[in-house]
Motif scaffolding. Structure first.
Motif, PDB file in Angstrom:
ATOM      1  N   ASN A  32       0.785  -1.088  -0.078  1.00 57.83           N
ATOM      2  CA  ASN A  32       0.076  -0.134  -0.084  1.00 57.83           C
ATOM      3  C   ASN A  32       0.933   1.365  -0.075  1.00 57.83           C
ATOM      4  OD1 ASN A  32      -2.126   1.601   0.140  1.00 57.83           O
ATOM      5  ND2 ASN A  32      -2.732   1.174   2.050  1.00 57.83           N
ATOM      6  N   VAL A  33       1.342   1.566  -1.123  1.00 59.11           N
ATOM      7  CA  VAL A  33       2.143   2.860  -1.448  1.00 59.11           C
ATOM      8  C   VAL A  33       1.360   4.066  -1.785  1.00 59.11           C
ATOM      9  CG1 VAL A  33       4.101   3.741  -2.558  1.00 59.11           C
ATOM     10  CG2 VAL A  33       4.262   1.156  -1.992  1.00 59.11           C
ATOM     11  N   ALA A  34       1.692   5.194  -0.892  1.00 56.63           N
ATOM     12  CA  ALA A  34       0.966   6.390  -1.504  1.00 56.63           C
ATOM     13  C   ALA A  34       1.147   6.861  -2.779  1.00 56.63           C
ATOM     14  CB  ALA A  34       1.055   7.444  -0.343  1.00 56.63           C
ATOM     15  N   ARG A  60      -7.728   5.226 -10.694  1.00 55.33           N
ATOM     16  CA  ARG A  60      -7.373   4.790  -9.393  1.00 55.33           C
ATOM     17  C   ARG A  60      -5.823   4.416  -9.425  1.00 55.33           C
ATOM     18  NH1 ARG A  60      -6.354  -0.588  -9.314  1.00 55.33           N
ATOM     19  NH2 ARG A  60      -7.629  -1.857 -10.793  1.00 55.33           N
ATOM     20  N   TRP A  61      -5.373   4.905  -8.199  1.00 52.50           N
ATOM     21  CA  TRP A  61      -3.937   4.566  -8.030  1.00 52.50           C
ATOM     22  C   TRP A  61      -3.868   3.032  -7.822  1.00 52.50           C
ATOM     23  CZ3 TRP A  61       0.630   5.731  -9.225  1.00 52.50           C
ATOM     24  CH2 TRP A  61       1.762   5.518  -8.331  1.00 52.50           C
ATOM     25  N   ASP A  62      -2.960   2.367  -8.681  1.00 50.65           N
ATOM     26  CA  ASP A  62      -2.164   0.960  -8.350  1.00 50.65           C
ATOM     27  C   ASP A  62      -0.965   0.999  -7.929  1.00 50.65           C
ATOM     28  OD1 ASP A  62      -1.429  -1.672  -8.766  1.00 50.65           O
ATOM     29  OD2 ASP A  62      -3.136  -2.069 -10.263  1.00 50.65           O
ATOM     30  N   ALA A  63      -0.733   0.959  -6.735  1.00 53.28           N
ATOM     31  CA  ALA A  63       0.551   0.930  -6.171  1.00 53.28           C
ATOM     32  C   ALA A  63       1.675  -0.223  -6.728  1.00 53.28           C
ATOM     33  CB  ALA A  63       0.649   0.563  -4.507  1.00 53.28           C
ATOM     34  N   GLU A  64       1.080  -1.395  -7.054  1.00 52.24           N
ATOM     35  CA  GLU A  64       1.976  -2.451  -7.706  1.00 52.24           C
ATOM     36  C   GLU A  64       2.319  -2.087  -9.055  1.00 52.24           C
ATOM     37  OE1 GLU A  64       1.024  -7.139  -9.292  1.00 52.24           O
ATOM     38  OE2 GLU A  64       0.162  -6.554  -7.501  1.00 52.24           O
ATOM     39  N   LEU A 122      -1.741   5.170 -12.872  1.00 48.09           N
ATOM     40  CA  LEU A 122      -3.070   5.192 -12.688  1.00 48.09           C
ATOM     41  C   LEU A 122      -3.916   4.355 -13.460  1.00 48.09           C
ATOM     42  CD1 LEU A 122      -2.708   9.234 -12.540  1.00 48.09           C
ATOM     43  CD2 LEU A 122      -3.528   7.652 -10.602  1.00 48.09           C
ATOM     44  N   VAL A 123      -4.867   3.578 -13.042  1.00 47.31           N
ATOM     45  CA  VAL A 123      -5.671   2.710 -13.816  1.00 47.31           C
ATOM     46  C   VAL A 123      -6.964   2.847 -14.149  1.00 47.31           C
ATOM     47  CG1 VAL A 123      -6.571   0.357 -13.686  1.00 47.31           C
ATOM     48  CG2 VAL A 123      -4.464   0.800 -12.883  1.00 47.31           C
ATOM     49  N   SER A 124      -7.294   2.902 -15.471  1.00 46.34           N
ATOM     50  CA  SER A 124      -8.733   2.935 -16.091  1.00 46.34           C
ATOM     51  C   SER A 124      -9.421   1.748 -15.930  1.00 46.34           C
ATOM     52  CB  SER A 124      -8.964   4.014 -17.157  1.00 46.34           C
ATOM     53  OG  SER A 124     -10.099   3.807 -17.838  1.00 46.34           O
ATOM     54  N   ASP A 125     -10.149   1.436 -15.253  1.00 46.76           N
ATOM     55  CA  ASP A 125     -10.845   0.078 -15.370  1.00 46.76           C
ATOM     56  C   ASP A 125     -11.479  -0.035 -16.436  1.00 46.76           C
ATOM     57  OD1 ASP A 125      -9.607  -1.370 -12.829  1.00 46.76           O
ATOM     58  OD2 ASP A 125     -10.916  -0.001 -11.729  1.00 46.76           O
ATOM     59  N   ALA A 126     -12.400   0.941 -16.927  1.00 47.64           N
ATOM     60  CA  ALA A 126     -13.311   1.110 -17.773  1.00 47.64           C
ATOM     61  C   ALA A 126     -12.614   0.982 -19.376  1.00 47.64           C
ATOM     62  CB  ALA A 126     -13.996   2.335 -17.816  1.00 47.64           C
ATOM     63  N   ALA A 127     -11.447   1.142 -19.096  1.00 47.31           N
ATOM     64  CA  ALA A 127     -10.622   1.327 -20.523  1.00 47.31           C
ATOM     65  C   ALA A 127      -9.764   0.154 -20.450  1.00 47.31           C
ATOM     66  CB  ALA A 127      -9.739   2.517 -20.925  1.00 47.31           C
ATOM     67  N   LEU A 159      -6.679   0.265 -18.947  1.00 51.25           N
ATOM     68  CA  LEU A 159      -5.282   0.753 -19.385  1.00 51.25           C
ATOM     69  C   LEU A 159      -4.821   1.179 -17.930  1.00 51.25           C
ATOM     70  CD1 LEU A 159      -6.208   2.886 -22.669  1.00 51.25           C
ATOM     71  CD2 LEU A 159      -4.820   0.676 -22.303  1.00 51.25           C
ATOM     72  N   ALA A 160      -3.386   1.380 -18.025  1.00 56.53           N
ATOM     73  CA  ALA A 160      -2.983   1.884 -16.815  1.00 56.53           C
ATOM     74  C   ALA A 160      -2.063   2.978 -17.552  1.00 56.53           C
ATOM     75  CB  ALA A 160      -1.835   0.867 -16.269  1.00 56.53           C
ATOM     76  N   PHE A 161      -1.991   4.328 -16.944  1.00 62.10           N
ATOM     77  CA  PHE A 161      -1.265   5.413 -17.273  1.00 62.10           C
ATOM     78  C   PHE A 161      -0.012   5.561 -16.290  1.00 62.10           C
ATOM     79  CE2 PHE A 161      -5.662   5.827 -18.653  1.00 62.10           C
ATOM     80  CZ  PHE A 161      -5.291   6.423 -20.336  1.00 62.10           C
ATOM     81  N   PRO A 162       1.174   5.918 -16.892  1.00 65.29           N
ATOM     82  CA  PRO A 162       2.290   5.987 -16.065  1.00 65.29           C
ATOM     83  C   PRO A 162       2.246   7.580 -15.316  1.00 65.29           C
ATOM     84  CG  PRO A 162       2.819   6.538 -18.347  1.00 65.29           C
ATOM     85  CD  PRO A 162       1.412   6.117 -18.336  1.00 65.29           C
ATOM     86  N   VAL A 163       2.946   7.475 -14.341  1.00 68.12           N
ATOM     87  CA  VAL A 163       3.017   8.751 -13.682  1.00 68.12           C
ATOM     88  C   VAL A 163       4.668   8.841 -13.786  1.00 68.12           C
ATOM     89  CG1 VAL A 163       3.105   9.930 -11.395  1.00 68.12           C
ATOM     90  CG2 VAL A 163       0.997   8.486 -12.116  1.00 68.12           C
TER      91      VAL A 163
END
Length: 59
Positions: A2-4, A25-29, A33-38, A40-44
């Motif tokens: 659980n990383v902020a 939503r933030w995915d710490a693993e 940033l994850v879009s469940d609807a699409a 896709l995972a967007f980088p930060v």
């Protein structure tokens, strides 16, 4: 694990997927940033969300 998120919590509440306009939503693993609807995972990078479809990784 659980990383902020490296993104300000206030900003995270306002961000939406650029493709579906649904909340992200933030995915710490994945450290993304994850879009469940699409599906896709967007980088930060350096605390800045990169919300470009060409930069997203499929889940």
């Amino acid at each position: 694990m659980n990383v902020a998120p490296p993104v300000d919590p206030w900003l995270l509440e306002k961000l939406v997927c650029p493709l579906t306009r649904t909340p992200l939503r933030w995915d710490a693993e994945r450290q993304a940033l994850v879009s469940d609807a699409a599906g896709l995972a967007f980088p930060v990078r350096d605390g800045v969300p990169v919300l470009l479809a060409r930069e997203a990784v499929p889940l």
